[in-house]
Each structure stands twice: as structure tokens, then as C-alpha cells.
Design an enzyme around this catalytic site. Sequence first.
Site, PDB file in Angstrom:
ATOM      1  N   LYS A  54       0.832  -1.206   0.000  1.00  0.00           N
ATOM      2  CA  LYS A  54       0.000   0.000   0.000  1.00  0.00           C
ATOM      3  C   LYS A  54       0.868   1.258   0.000  1.00  0.00           C
ATOM      4  CE  LYS A  54      -3.715  -2.617   2.080  1.00  0.00           C
ATOM      5  NZ  LYS A  54      -4.597  -2.980   3.196  1.00  0.00           N
ATOM      6  N   GLN A  98      -4.954  -1.651   9.260  1.00  0.00           N
ATOM      7  CA  GLN A  98      -4.846  -2.988   8.677  1.00  0.00           C
ATOM      8  C   GLN A  98      -5.492  -4.024   9.606  1.00  0.00           C
ATOM      9  OE1 GLN A  98      -3.731  -3.605   5.610  1.00  0.00           O
ATOM     10  NE2 GLN A  98      -4.030  -5.800   5.782  1.00  0.00           N
ATOM     11  N   ASP A 121     -11.308   2.552   3.499  1.00  0.00           N
ATOM     12  CA  ASP A 121     -11.716   1.148   3.370  1.00  0.00           C
ATOM     13  C   ASP A 121     -13.220   1.014   3.118  1.00  0.00           C
ATOM     14  OD1 ASP A 121      -9.703  -0.841   3.549  1.00  0.00           O
ATOM     15  OD2 ASP A 121      -9.429  -0.460   5.695  1.00  0.00           O
TER      16      ASP A 121
HETATM   17  N1  GUN Z   1      -7.098  -6.998   5.718  1.00  0.00           N
HETATM   18  C1  GUN Z   1      -7.382  -7.748   4.638  1.00  0.00           C
HETATM   19  N2  GUN Z   1      -7.996  -6.995   3.700  1.00  0.00           N
HETATM   20  C2  GUN Z   1      -8.084  -5.743   4.208  1.00  0.00           C
HETATM   21  C3  GUN Z   1      -8.615  -4.524   3.697  1.00  0.00           C
HETATM   22  O1  GUN Z   1      -9.151  -4.443   2.584  1.00  0.00           O
HETATM   23  N3  GUN Z   1      -8.498  -3.456   4.527  1.00  0.00           N
HETATM   24  C4  GUN Z   1      -7.944  -3.530   5.755  1.00  0.00           C
HETATM   25  N4  GUN Z   1      -7.911  -2.425   6.481  1.00  0.00           N
HETATM   26  N5  GUN Z   1      -7.457  -4.643   6.254  1.00  0.00           N
HETATM   27  C5  GUN Z   1      -7.524  -5.744   5.478  1.00  0.00           C
END
Ligand code: GUN
Length: 286
Positions: A54, A98, A121
Amino acid sequence: MSATVIDGKMLSVSYKEKMKEQIVELEAKYGRKPCLAVIIVGEDPASQSYVRGKIKAAAFVGMDSRLIELPATISEEELLRHIADLNADGGVDGILVQLPLPRHINSNEVIEAITPMKDVDGFHPMNVANLWLGLDSMVPCTPKGIMKIIETSGINPDGKVAVIVGRSNIVGKPVAKLLLDANATVMIAHTHTEDLKAITLQADILVVAAGSLGLIKGDMVKPGAVVIDVGIGRNSEGKLSGDVDFEGAARVASYITPVPGGVGPMTITMLMENTIECFINRMHSL
Ligand code: GUN
């Protein structure tokens, strides 16, 4: 028949190249670039690898980012304080925590603490409600990326049967809503589904986000279907693989996403798009 393999990596690069130009224009117009803040708690290697991806993507498109690495032992209260600081920080446009979080932390409370304006998100209850009501909302990244992949395959979901295997808040439920909005007839299968094969064989569009490696075999795929594999993990040989038996499914599908290099890169790219969207919304509301 042998399916066309959708190159999610190449597709994501073409989206990110466009975002690069957009960010140059945004900086010229507003005097600064969009900024994404990413919080990671603990040292789970998979989470660390996603977060690195990211931050790398943010650099690629030319946006600013902040990485906040916190120990697994952090209290929920302390984590909420970090979020409150980022909510109040005028230089931060998007906040991502996350997941998963350590067990002693209530993820729902953490998600609710992020201001909906910076919820890149799309997990905040306000954004979830708006999505289901058909109002403006942040759309979760993986489902958004899946819709772009389906679009790229030239398949119009209108009137088609879409089957989603998995009912998570992150993928299964929101992608069902997006496919419904695209006029597909949607079914959601899950761990309690009695005859999974009978359901998946009906799918013109099959989205698999079950978290179960190799669950979908070739004989569970309708000939000519578009197969989207959201799963990722390491098989017994230590090789990254998905929830779909790729070789078997590719023999019958019309289009299929590989793992790795399918949905994953598009998820990250949609995170960049959502951060830009939050930036623009905030600039317009100031
Ligand atoms: N963990 C797995 N997929 C995601 C996601 O799309 N966003 C976040 N914040 N954590 C994750």
C-alpha cells in the site's frame, strides 16, 4: 476451452498511471497532494507485506503516505488515540487500519472511530449503510477492484447469475451489493451451503472469497463463466495460491484471475482511488 487470464497487475498499472497525472493536477489546484495514513498493529508477516504494498503504491502514484507501526501489545485506548489524532490532522485524507487486529482489540470500535470522511476502506457503519441505501459512499477496495476486473472482461452483469462464495464484510457482502446494483441475480454461498457445487455451477460470474485454498475445482465452474479468485495463501508446496483450482477452472471458464497478480493489485489500486476521492471530498467541504 481455455480461459483468458486477466492480468490484474497490468490493469492496476494502467489505472495508477492515470492517477499519477491526476495527482499532479490536484497538487497544482489545491497546493498539496493526497495523503494516506496506514496503521499496522503487530508483526503478522502477511499484514506487513500488504501494508508495504500500500505504501509502495502511494509512492508510485505520487501521493504522500504515513506509516504508523504499533506494537501488538498496544491497548485499544492508545490505538483510538492515534486514530483521533489522524482524524483531526488536516494533512491526512485517508486512514486505514490494517486488519485483523490482535484479539484484545475490538475491531468494530476501531472501525467506528475513523471519521467516515477519511474511511478509505469503506468499513465505517455510515459508509456501509450509505452503500446499501444506494447513496454516495466510500466503496470497499476489493469489491470495487472486482467490479473493474469484470468490466474489463467485457462481461455486463445485467441479467447474469452471479454467485459469491464467502460472506465477509470486507468482500462477500459488499461485492454482492455492487453486483446487484449492476443488475445481476445474486446468490451468496457460505460454509453452511449444503450443495456448493450445485450453486456455483449456475454462476455466469463466480467470485470466490471463502478463505479456503483450492475450494473451487474445475467441475464446479459453469463453462464460459468469469471466475474471480479473491483467496490468497500458501499451498502445501509453499506456493502462493487462491481459493480456486486455477488449472482446473481455467479449462472451463471464459475469464479467470490468477493468484497472485489478479485481484490483489487491483485492491491496492482502488485504495489509491479512494484516497484521492476522500481528498477531493475534503477539499470541497473545507
Ligand atoms: N485486511 C485484509 N484486507 C483488508 C482490507 O481491505 N483493509 C484492511 N484495512 N485490512 C484488510
